[in-house]
Design an enzyme around this catalytic site. Structure first.
Site, PDB file in Angstrom:
ATOM      1  CE  LYS A   1      -3.926   1.861   2.645  1.00 55.66           C
ATOM      2  NZ  LYS A   1      -4.799   1.949   1.604  1.00 55.66           N
TER       3      LYS A   1
HETATM    4  C1  LIG Z   1      -6.700   0.185  -3.957  1.00 54.79           C
HETATM    5  C2  LIG Z   1      -7.493  -0.390  -2.732  1.00 54.79           C
HETATM    6  N1  LIG Z   1      -7.887  -1.393  -2.691  1.00 54.79           N
HETATM    7  C3  LIG Z   1      -8.521  -2.023  -1.566  1.00 54.79           C
HETATM    8  C4  LIG Z   1      -8.695  -1.573  -0.277  1.00 54.79           C
HETATM    9  C5  LIG Z   1      -9.348  -2.187   0.703  1.00 54.79           C
HETATM   10  O1  LIG Z   1      -8.250  -2.456   1.782  1.00 54.79           O
HETATM   11  P1  LIG Z   1      -8.688  -2.509   3.263  1.00 54.79           P
HETATM   12  O2  LIG Z   1      -9.935  -3.414   3.681  1.00 54.79           O
HETATM   13  O3  LIG Z   1      -7.482  -3.125   4.118  1.00 54.79           O
HETATM   14  O4  LIG Z   1      -8.886  -0.959   3.527  1.00 54.79           O
HETATM   15  C6  LIG Z   1      -8.148  -0.139  -0.277  1.00 54.79           C
HETATM   16  C7  LIG Z   1      -8.180   0.590   0.890  1.00 54.79           C
HETATM   17  O5  LIG Z   1      -7.102   0.781   1.548  1.00 54.79           O
HETATM   18  C8  LIG Z   1      -7.499   0.308  -1.445  1.00 54.79           C
HETATM   19  O6  LIG Z   1      -6.983   1.676  -1.519  1.00 54.79           O
END
Ligand SMILES: Cc1ncc(COP(=O)(O)O)c(C=O)c1O
Length: 324
Positions: free
Chosen positions: A159
């Protein structure tokens, strides 16, 4: 309206007033997006404020940092303690939690190695990301003309701030045409995810979601949905999905920390099912909201209470211990 901010920000170990939490414009991160971050939530439950799967979020942060060869110089427990301390210092009942590890000020060559690795933790109030109404009535989305990054280009398991340049393109395109969100395909044309949320489809009572190899972020909410859905007895399949499955799905929804679980009612102006939240989406949403709001038993150990004594260590099966 300008972002109102919240009391104190944790910066490299010190609590700094929101207005004073500044970095230099020559910091590496400003020019090259060299940061990894997390987005978690703390909920106000009947037993008190509780972070949802903070351990999983912090483990993913350390994974992201490792992929980008960043050593925050903090252990898992240092960071974990810092998050809880910051929530307590701000006396927040419920908040969005944003730890970020970034390359600071030293040189502006592309090689980030000479630059310090700095860490900050920001908190703020964040309600329903796509609006309260969206949680019940769903959102209208389009398939984006932008693809997610190809394998071996930008690592999507990390991320990293850099990946959000792509997310911004997806989001801006969708919003400029009156949609709430965009769904991106991967570079092979398979379904990937939204700009900041994972994607689920339901067809013939089976739940489908793209696998980690479809250029997605491994969402913590996605993982929670898979666990809850299996617990509710649904068949769950993680596999490469063709775009057109969207149009013939009985139900579809987004899952993510920001959007929580948000039904999708139309894609490219085609109704999903009858254009309303479907029963399987509602059942999973209900199970999810019951856990995060402390209304059901926390059988998976997903909630961590902030104000009742010392923080516990990660207990979730599969959670890793400190690596930094
Ligand atoms: C590109 C992307 N995909 C999926 C998610 C969902 O991830 P999470 O459930 O860990 O927030 C996020 C959020 O952070 C995101 O930015």
């Amino acid at each position: 309206m300008a972002f109102p901010g919240t009391g104190k920000i944790w910066m490299n170990g010190a609590l700094v007033d929101w207005a004073d939490a500044k970095i230099h414009v020559a910091s590496h991160v400003v020019h090259y997006g060299s940061a990894v971050f997390e987005g978690a939530r703390c909920y106000d439950t009947p037993r008190g404020s509780a972070c949802f799967r903070l351990d999983a979020h912090l483990n993913r942060l350390f994974d992201s940092a490792r992929i980008y060869r960043m050593d925050p110089g903090l252990s898992y427990s240092d960071l974990h303690k810092a998050v809880l301390e910051t929530i307590r210092a701000n006396a927040m009942k419920a908040c969005y939690i944003r730890p970020i590890v970034y390359r600071g000020y030293n040189t502006l060559g592309v090689n980030p190695a000479p630059c310090p690795v700095d860490t900050a933790i920001l908190l703020w109030d964040w309600g329903a990301y796509l609006g309260q109404d969206a949680l019940t009535n769903g959102v209208d989305v389009r398939v984006s003309s932008w693809a997610r990054s190809a394998p071996n280009t930008f690592p999507t398991l990390a991320k990293t701030s850099a990946n959000y340049a792509n997310s911004s393109l997806i989001k801006m395109e969708a919003m400029s045409e009156g949609y709430s969100e965009g769904i991106a395909l991967d570079t092979f044309g398979y379904l990937s995810e939204g700009s900041g949320q994972n994607l689920f489809l339901v067809r013939n009572d089976t739940l489908y979601t793209p696998p980690l190899t479809a250029s997605i972020l491994p969402g913590i909410t996605r993982d929670s949905v898979l666990t809850l859905a299996r617990g509710l007895g649904f068949t769950v399949r993680e596999e490469m999905l063709p775009r057109e499955l969207l149009y013939i799905a009985d139900e579809a929804f987004f899952a993510g920390t920001a959007v929580e679980i948000t039904p999708i009612r139309t894609v490219d102006k085609i109704n999903i099912g009858n254009g309303r939240r479907g029963p399987i989406t509602e059942a999973i949403q209900q199970a999810f909201f019951d856990v995060i709001h402390g209304r059901s038993e926390d059988t998976h150990g997903w909630l961590e209470y902030v104000y009742d004594g010392e923080p516990r260590q990660a207990v979730v099966a599969g959670a890793k211990t400190a690596r930094a």
